[in-house]
Write a protein that holds these residues in place. Sequence first.
Motif, PDB file in Angstrom:
ATOM      1  N   VAL A  39     -42.940  78.088  39.982  1.00 60.47           N
ATOM      2  CA  VAL A  39     -42.489  77.312  38.828  1.00 60.47           C
ATOM      3  C   VAL A  39     -43.597  77.254  37.777  1.00 60.47           C
ATOM      4  O   VAL A  39     -44.738  76.918  38.085  1.00 60.47           O
ATOM      5  N   CYS A  40     -43.255  77.594  36.535  1.00 65.57           N
ATOM      6  CA  CYS A  40     -44.218  77.564  35.436  1.00 65.57           C
ATOM      7  C   CYS A  40     -44.540  76.121  35.065  1.00 65.57           C
ATOM      8  O   CYS A  40     -43.640  75.296  34.879  1.00 65.57           O
TER       9      CYS A  40
ATOM     10  N   GLY B 284     -56.134  76.229  38.056  1.00 67.22           N
ATOM     11  CA  GLY B 284     -55.357  75.693  39.163  1.00 67.22           C
ATOM     12  C   GLY B 284     -53.883  75.511  38.862  1.00 67.22           C
ATOM     13  O   GLY B 284     -53.139  75.018  39.708  1.00 67.22           O
ATOM     14  N   LYS B 285     -53.428  75.897  37.652  1.00 65.36           N
ATOM     15  CA  LYS B 285     -52.020  75.773  37.296  1.00 65.36           C
ATOM     16  C   LYS B 285     -51.426  77.156  37.068  1.00 65.36           C
ATOM     17  O   LYS B 285     -52.129  78.109  36.743  1.00 65.36           O
ATOM     18  N   GLN B 286     -50.099  77.230  37.227  1.00 63.61           N
ATOM     19  CA  GLN B 286     -49.410  78.507  37.120  1.00 63.61           C
ATOM     20  C   GLN B 286     -48.541  78.545  35.858  1.00 63.61           C
ATOM     21  O   GLN B 286     -47.838  77.579  35.551  1.00 63.61           O
ATOM     22  N   TYR B 287     -48.586  79.684  35.149  1.00 63.89           N
ATOM     23  CA  TYR B 287     -47.813  79.853  33.926  1.00 63.89           C
ATOM     24  C   TYR B 287     -47.080  81.185  33.984  1.00 63.89           C
ATOM     25  O   TYR B 287     -47.573  82.163  34.536  1.00 63.89           O
ATOM     26  N   CYS B 288     -45.889  81.208  33.365  1.00 63.40           N
ATOM     27  CA  CYS B 288     -45.104  82.440  33.359  1.00 63.40           C
ATOM     28  C   CYS B 288     -45.556  83.340  32.215  1.00 63.40           C
ATOM     29  O   CYS B 288     -46.277  82.919  31.305  1.00 63.40           O
ATOM     30  N   ALA B 289     -45.084  84.601  32.244  1.00 63.96           N
ATOM     31  CA  ALA B 289     -45.472  85.571  31.219  1.00 63.96           C
ATOM     32  C   ALA B 289     -44.971  85.151  29.837  1.00 63.96           C
ATOM     33  O   ALA B 289     -45.623  85.404  28.827  1.00 63.96           O
ATOM     34  N   ALA B 290     -43.810  84.495  29.773  1.00 65.09           N
ATOM     35  CA  ALA B 290     -43.253  84.082  28.480  1.00 65.09           C
ATOM     36  C   ALA B 290     -44.121  83.019  27.815  1.00 65.09           C
ATOM     37  O   ALA B 290     -44.217  82.961  26.579  1.00 65.09           O
ATOM     38  N   CYS B 291     -44.753  82.170  28.615  1.00 61.75           N
ATOM     39  CA  CYS B 291     -45.590  81.101  28.068  1.00 61.75           C
ATOM     40  C   CYS B 291     -47.037  81.546  27.861  1.00 61.75           C
ATOM     41  O   CYS B 291     -47.819  80.812  27.261  1.00 61.75           O
ATOM     42  N   LYS B 292     -47.380  82.730  28.374  1.00 60.64           N
ATOM     43  CA  LYS B 292     -48.769  83.182  28.318  1.00 60.64           C
ATOM     44  C   LYS B 292     -49.329  83.236  26.902  1.00 60.64           C
ATOM     45  O   LYS B 292     -50.436  82.729  26.656  1.00 60.64           O
ATOM     46  N   PRO B 293     -48.611  83.807  25.909  1.00 59.11           N
ATOM     47  CA  PRO B 293     -49.188  83.845  24.547  1.00 59.11           C
ATOM     48  C   PRO B 293     -49.501  82.443  23.999  1.00 59.11           C
ATOM     49  O   PRO B 293     -50.543  82.236  23.377  1.00 59.11           O
ATOM     50  N   GLN B 294     -48.575  81.509  24.233  1.00 61.49           N
ATOM     51  CA  GLN B 294     -48.788  80.146  23.732  1.00 61.49           C
ATOM     52  C   GLN B 294     -49.981  79.503  24.420  1.00 61.49           C
ATOM     53  O   GLN B 294     -50.806  78.836  23.774  1.00 61.49           O
ATOM     54  N   VAL B 295     -50.095  79.689  25.731  1.00 61.29           N
ATOM     55  CA  VAL B 295     -51.208  79.104  26.492  1.00 61.29           C
ATOM     56  C   VAL B 295     -52.533  79.679  26.024  1.00 61.29           C
ATOM     57  O   VAL B 295     -53.504  78.945  25.786  1.00 61.29           O
ATOM     58  N   LEU B 296     -52.594  81.002  25.866  1.00 63.48           N
ATOM     59  CA  LEU B 296     -53.834  81.642  25.427  1.00 63.48           C
ATOM     60  C   LEU B 296     -54.195  81.225  23.999  1.00 63.48           C
ATOM     61  O   LEU B 296     -55.378  81.051  23.670  1.00 63.48           O
ATOM     62  N   GLU B 297     -53.179  81.061  23.151  1.00 60.88           N
ATOM     63  CA  GLU B 297     -53.450  80.626  21.772  1.00 60.88           C
ATOM     64  C   GLU B 297     -54.055  79.223  21.763  1.00 60.88           C
ATOM     65  O   GLU B 297     -54.973  78.939  20.990  1.00 60.88           O
ATOM     66  N   ARG B 298     -53.530  78.352  22.624  1.00 61.01           N
ATOM     67  CA  ARG B 298     -54.074  76.995  22.694  1.00 61.01           C
ATOM     68  C   ARG B 298     -55.521  77.012  23.180  1.00 61.01           C
ATOM     69  O   ARG B 298     -56.343  76.213  22.730  1.00 61.01           O
ATOM     70  N   ILE B 299     -55.820  77.909  24.092  1.00 60.81           N
ATOM     71  CA  ILE B 299     -57.184  78.000  24.603  1.00 60.81           C
ATOM     72  C   ILE B 299     -58.133  78.462  23.494  1.00 60.81           C
ATOM     73  O   ILE B 299     -59.205  77.880  23.287  1.00 60.81           O
ATOM     74  N   THR B 300     -57.739  79.487  22.758  1.00 60.43           N
ATOM     75  CA  THR B 300     -58.613  80.039  21.716  1.00 60.43           C
ATOM     76  C   THR B 300     -58.790  79.087  20.539  1.00 60.43           C
ATOM     77  O   THR B 300     -59.820  79.096  19.865  1.00 60.43           O
ATOM     78  N   THR B 301     -57.789  78.238  20.274  1.00 61.08           N
ATOM     79  CA  THR B 301     -57.881  77.296  19.155  1.00 61.08           C
ATOM     80  C   THR B 301     -58.388  75.924  19.578  1.00 61.08           C
ATOM     81  O   THR B 301     -58.510  75.025  18.752  1.00 61.08           O
TER      82      THR B 301
END
Length: 270
Positions: free
Chosen positions: A64-65, A82-99
């Motif tokens: 579960v994402c 320690g958390k799991q994310y799906c491929a569809a959410c990956k761009p949003q997650v990475l963008e939040r990390i970089t910003t």
Amino acid sequence: MDWYYAKGEDRSGPVDDHEFQRLVQQGVITPATLIWRDGMAGWQPHGAGTPPPMPGIATAGAAVCTSCGRSVPTSEIFSLSGKQYCAACKPQVLERITTGQPITNQAAEGLRNAHIKHEASVKSIGVLYYLGGVALFFLGIASLLPGFAGTRGASGPETFVAAGFFFLLSVAQIWVGTGLRRLRSWARIPTGILSGLGLLGFPIGTIVNGYILWLIFSQKGKTVFSDEYQAVIAQTPHIKYRTSVLVWILLGLVLLIIAVGGIAMIFDKR
């Protein structure tokens, strides 16, 4: 499938699907109530954003994402902190990390976005209570000055009683305003009492206080004052409501009118 739900610091459950739906219909479980069941990555607000995964979807070979709550094959999952994310959410997650933005649950974001205008309106009412408290404070000072309300320098017991009454109301207004600004659940009762009395000020007072009562006691009002919504706010600090310039101008004019009126009242009685 068994459900668990949280009310403040208390965790309740397990309850089956039938009992869960009954609690929803009775209003025990609101859209802001945090819920969890097996297969969910963590506690999520009920009825907000993407709905939680259905029972039995998180089977072998799936996960579960944390962000969207969907169950997807493990081959489409990546782990982060320690958390799991799906491929569809990956761009949003990475963008939040970089910003430098926090990675939050979409359900919490959905609930906050659905209630942010109502939340801002309630906090604006808190500002009005602050202004009312300031006005009452100046009125209390004015009541102690010679010549107030037609008195010719008299300072009998009734003068100090009147001043004390104004000061007490001033403190009460500021206290309630603080509760509204912080979305404290206890603030709903005194706000309801003060606004109920304000309904007698027909027609403007009736309209304004009727609106306040709706803000406080509507379903959205109940949600934004809940303990669960406080948890949602903590998860979504990046979501802000921008108050329009017109609102700030109107609030500034109200403050200016109160200040000028208070000063005029003080000096006019001298």
